[in-house]
Scaffold this motif. Structure first.
Motif, PDB file in Angstrom:
ATOM      1  N   ALA A  71       7.441  -1.028   6.693  1.00 36.06           N
ATOM      2  CA  ALA A  71       8.786  -0.606   6.282  1.00 36.06           C
ATOM      3  C   ALA A  71       9.698  -1.810   6.110  1.00 36.06           C
ATOM      4  O   ALA A  71      10.484  -1.885   5.151  1.00 36.06           O
ATOM      5  N   ALA A  72       9.583  -2.765   7.029  1.00 32.47           N
ATOM      6  CA  ALA A  72      10.392  -3.985   6.909  1.00 32.47           C
ATOM      7  C   ALA A  72      10.047  -4.741   5.627  1.00 32.47           C
ATOM      8  O   ALA A  72      10.926  -5.274   4.945  1.00 32.47           O
ATOM      9  N   CYS A  73       8.759  -4.779   5.283  1.00 27.80           N
ATOM     10  CA  CYS A  73       8.337  -5.469   4.066  1.00 27.80           C
ATOM     11  C   CYS A  73       8.826  -4.756   2.806  1.00 27.80           C
ATOM     12  O   CYS A  73       8.954  -5.377   1.743  1.00 27.80           O
ATOM     13  N   LEU A  74       9.101  -3.458   2.921  1.00 25.17           N
ATOM     14  CA  LEU A  74       9.571  -2.708   1.760  1.00 25.17           C
ATOM     15  C   LEU A  74      11.084  -2.790   1.583  1.00 25.17           C
ATOM     16  O   LEU A  74      11.584  -2.706   0.466  1.00 25.17           O
ATOM     17  N   TYR A  75      11.808  -2.955   2.692  1.00 22.05           N
ATOM     18  CA  TYR A  75      13.262  -2.843   2.629  1.00 22.05           C
ATOM     19  C   TYR A  75      14.008  -4.163   2.785  1.00 22.05           C
ATOM     20  O   TYR A  75      15.176  -4.249   2.455  1.00 22.05           O
ATOM     21  N   ILE A  76      13.361  -5.169   3.325  1.00 18.26           N
ATOM     22  CA  ILE A  76      14.018  -6.470   3.478  1.00 18.26           C
ATOM     23  C   ILE A  76      13.573  -7.358   2.322  1.00 18.26           C
ATOM     24  O   ILE A  76      12.377  -7.693   2.210  1.00 18.26           O
ATOM     25  N   PRO A  77      14.489  -7.734   1.446  1.00 22.28           N
ATOM     26  CA  PRO A  77      14.096  -8.465   0.224  1.00 22.28           C
ATOM     27  C   PRO A  77      13.294  -9.730   0.504  1.00 22.28           C
ATOM     28  O   PRO A  77      12.321 -10.022  -0.208  1.00 22.28           O
ATOM     29  N   GLN A  78      13.688 -10.500   1.518  1.00 21.79           N
ATOM     30  CA  GLN A  78      12.980 -11.748   1.795  1.00 21.79           C
ATOM     31  C   GLN A  78      11.516 -11.485   2.164  1.00 21.79           C
ATOM     32  O   GLN A  78      10.608 -12.212   1.724  1.00 21.79           O
ATOM     33  N   ARG A 106       3.572  -4.729  -3.480  1.00 21.64           N
ATOM     34  CA  ARG A 106       4.362  -3.608  -2.992  1.00 21.64           C
ATOM     35  C   ARG A 106       3.569  -2.302  -2.970  1.00 21.64           C
ATOM     36  O   ARG A 106       3.675  -1.515  -2.014  1.00 21.64           O
ATOM     37  N   GLU A 107       2.769  -2.071  -4.011  1.00 23.71           N
ATOM     38  CA  GLU A 107       2.006  -0.815  -4.071  1.00 23.71           C
ATOM     39  C   GLU A 107       1.058  -0.698  -2.892  1.00 23.71           C
ATOM     40  O   GLU A 107       0.922   0.371  -2.280  1.00 23.71           O
ATOM     41  N   LEU A 108       0.394  -1.796  -2.530  1.00 25.54           N
ATOM     42  CA  LEU A 108      -0.513  -1.776  -1.389  1.00 25.54           C
ATOM     43  C   LEU A 108       0.252  -1.538  -0.091  1.00 25.54           C
ATOM     44  O   LEU A 108      -0.198  -0.757   0.770  1.00 25.54           O
ATOM     45  N   VAL A 109       1.398  -2.190   0.069  1.00 26.11           N
ATOM     46  CA  VAL A 109       2.200  -2.010   1.272  1.00 26.11           C
ATOM     47  C   VAL A 109       2.647  -0.559   1.399  1.00 26.11           C
ATOM     48  O   VAL A 109       2.627   0.029   2.494  1.00 26.11           O
ATOM     49  N   VAL A 110       3.038   0.044   0.274  1.00 21.62           N
ATOM     50  CA  VAL A 110       3.444   1.459   0.297  1.00 21.62           C
ATOM     51  C   VAL A 110       2.295   2.334   0.757  1.00 21.62           C
ATOM     52  O   VAL A 110       2.467   3.238   1.592  1.00 21.62           O
ATOM     53  N   ARG A 111       1.094   2.092   0.249  1.00 22.12           N
ATOM     54  CA  ARG A 111      -0.064   2.918   0.623  1.00 22.12           C
ATOM     55  C   ARG A 111      -0.405   2.747   2.097  1.00 22.12           C
ATOM     56  O   ARG A 111      -0.739   3.721   2.781  1.00 22.12           O
ATOM     57  N   VAL A 112      -0.362   1.522   2.597  1.00 22.85           N
ATOM     58  CA  VAL A 112      -0.639   1.298   4.023  1.00 22.85           C
ATOM     59  C   VAL A 112       0.404   2.017   4.879  1.00 22.85           C
ATOM     60  O   VAL A 112       0.077   2.647   5.895  1.00 22.85           O
ATOM     61  N   HIS A 113       1.671   1.936   4.462  1.00 22.64           N
ATOM     62  CA  HIS A 113       2.753   2.606   5.196  1.00 22.64           C
ATOM     63  C   HIS A 113       2.530   4.119   5.222  1.00 22.64           C
ATOM     64  O   HIS A 113       2.671   4.759   6.276  1.00 22.64           O
ATOM     65  N   GLU A 114       2.163   4.686   4.083  1.00 21.07           N
ATOM     66  CA  GLU A 114       1.951   6.132   4.015  1.00 21.07           C
ATOM     67  C   GLU A 114       0.766   6.561   4.883  1.00 21.07           C
ATOM     68  O   GLU A 114       0.859   7.559   5.615  1.00 21.07           O
ATOM     69  N   CYS A 115      -0.316   5.825   4.807  1.00 25.25           N
ATOM     70  CA  CYS A 115      -1.515   6.190   5.586  1.00 25.25           C
ATOM     71  C   CYS A 115      -1.254   6.081   7.085  1.00 25.25           C
ATOM     72  O   CYS A 115      -1.674   6.948   7.860  1.00 25.25           O
ATOM     73  N   ALA A 116      -0.564   5.020   7.497  1.00 24.74           N
ATOM     74  CA  ALA A 116      -0.251   4.862   8.923  1.00 24.74           C
ATOM     75  C   ALA A 116       0.682   5.971   9.388  1.00 24.74           C
ATOM     76  O   ALA A 116       0.530   6.493  10.507  1.00 24.74           O
ATOM     77  N   GLY A 117       1.642   6.351   8.554  1.00 30.13           N
ATOM     78  CA  GLY A 117       2.553   7.425   8.921  1.00 30.13           C
ATOM     79  C   GLY A 117       1.842   8.757   9.061  1.00 30.13           C
ATOM     80  O   GLY A 117       2.100   9.517  10.009  1.00 30.13           O
ATOM     81  N   ILE A 118       0.939   9.067   8.123  1.00 24.23           N
ATOM     82  CA  ILE A 118       0.180  10.321   8.196  1.00 24.23           C
ATOM     83  C   ILE A 118      -0.706  10.350   9.435  1.00 24.23           C
ATOM     84  O   ILE A 118      -0.883  11.385  10.078  1.00 24.23           O
ATOM     85  N   ALA A 119      -1.268   9.191   9.793  1.00 24.21           N
ATOM     86  CA  ALA A 119      -2.190   9.122  10.933  1.00 24.21           C
ATOM     87  C   ALA A 119      -1.479   9.076  12.281  1.00 24.21           C
ATOM     88  O   ALA A 119      -2.125   9.233  13.325  1.00 24.21           O
ATOM     89  N   LEU A 120      -0.157   8.893  12.282  1.00 23.53           N
ATOM     90  CA  LEU A 120       0.564   8.676  13.538  1.00 23.53           C
ATOM     91  C   LEU A 120       0.380   9.795  14.561  1.00 23.53           C
ATOM     92  O   LEU A 120       0.219   9.514  15.760  1.00 23.53           O
ATOM     93  N   PRO A 121       0.384  11.075  14.173  1.00 21.90           N
ATOM     94  CA  PRO A 121       0.196  12.120  15.190  1.00 21.90           C
ATOM     95  C   PRO A 121      -1.246  12.281  15.666  1.00 21.90           C
ATOM     96  O   PRO A 121      -1.486  12.968  16.660  1.00 21.90           O
ATOM     97  N   VAL A 122      -2.204  11.668  14.963  1.00 22.79           N
ATOM     98  CA  VAL A 122      -3.614  11.912  15.254  1.00 22.79           C
ATOM     99  C   VAL A 122      -4.015  11.512  16.683  1.00 22.79           C
ATOM    100  O   VAL A 122      -4.699  12.277  17.373  1.00 22.79           O
ATOM    101  N   PRO A 123      -3.630  10.321  17.187  1.00 27.74           N
ATOM    102  CA  PRO A 123      -4.037   9.975  18.557  1.00 27.74           C
ATOM    103  C   PRO A 123      -3.555  10.983  19.603  1.00 27.74           C
ATOM    104  O   PRO A 123      -4.297  11.310  20.536  1.00 27.74           O
ATOM    105  N   VAL A 124      -2.326  11.467  19.454  1.00 30.31           N
ATOM    106  CA  VAL A 124      -1.812  12.448  20.417  1.00 30.31           C
ATOM    107  C   VAL A 124      -2.608  13.745  20.328  1.00 30.31           C
ATOM    108  O   VAL A 124      -2.977  14.330  21.355  1.00 30.31           O
ATOM    109  N   LEU A 125      -2.875  14.195  19.113  1.00 31.66           N
ATOM    110  CA  LEU A 125      -3.654  15.424  18.952  1.00 31.66           C
ATOM    111  C   LEU A 125      -5.062  15.254  19.517  1.00 31.66           C
ATOM    112  O   LEU A 125      -5.590  16.154  20.181  1.00 31.66           O
TER     113      LEU A 125
END
Length: 208
Positions: A40-47, A55-74
């Protein structure tokens, strides 16, 4: 024949705080949350965006990590010890109110901060981060699958997602800072065991 009275064995210098499953849930969740924050920092902080690129790869990694976030708890729900911890975190008793009042007064005496296995601050943090994660997941899905919701919903979701992400970053920084200040608590998450002295001082109502 004389019978000698057996001397009771001294209490163990260490107590078991977390099982392997509990530690796995925490580590995996922390790793996924870290990936979400960094991407998220890499997407929103210009530097950072210019430094990292792709950017496209960073977006995909961000989306996959977000989708997977509840998995360990479940996945952790199969562990009886982890389910017990969730029950402890979900119960707020009179001693927790005492702990919070002492925290607001910045009274650091162990006697003024009674706590079970988890103190009131940890319970509030766990509830807040769980709710924030669900909100981030919901708003993120609305931003990802643009054809499922009206434009007004997606605009509102983007606003909530961005500002909540910033809030999560600040709260996580505070969480990490408190962990760095307590090496014994970190050892408990790393090895599963803590010293009995620490447990008696920091969590006097806990009966392991």
């Amino acid at each position: 024949m004389s019978l000698r009275a057996e001397t009771p064995a001294p209490p163990s210098a260490e107590v078991r705080r977390f099982t392997r499953a509990q530690r796995w849930v925490h580590r995996t969740t922390a790793a996924l949350m870290g990936v979400c924050v960094v991407t998220a920092a890499c997407l929103y902080i210009p530097q950072l965006a210019e430094l990292v690129g792709r950017r496209e790869l960073v977006v995909r990694v961000h989306e996959c990590a977000g989708i997977a976030l509840p998995v360990p708890v479940l996945a952790g729900l199969v562990s009886r010890a982890f389910r017990a911890d969730l029950r402890f975190l979900n119960r707020f008793g009179p001693h927790d109110r005492v702990w919070l009042r002492a925290a607001l007064r910045r009274d650091r005496r162990p006697s003024s901060r009674p706590a079970g296995k988890f103190n009131a601050g940890q319970k509030i943090y766990a509830a807040w981060i769980a709710g924030a994660t669900l909100v981030m997941l919901g708003t993120g899905l609305m931003m990802w699958f643009t054809h499922l919701t009206p434009l007004m919903w997606r605009t509102s979701a983007t606003f909530v997602h961005d500002w909540l992400a910033l809030t999560i970053g600040v709260v996580l920084a505070g969480h990490v800072g408190m962990a760095l200040a307590d090496p014994e608590a970190r050892r408990g998450l790393r090895t599963g065991s803590v010293s009995r002295e620490w447990a008696d001082n920091e969590h006097p109502l806990w009966r392991p």
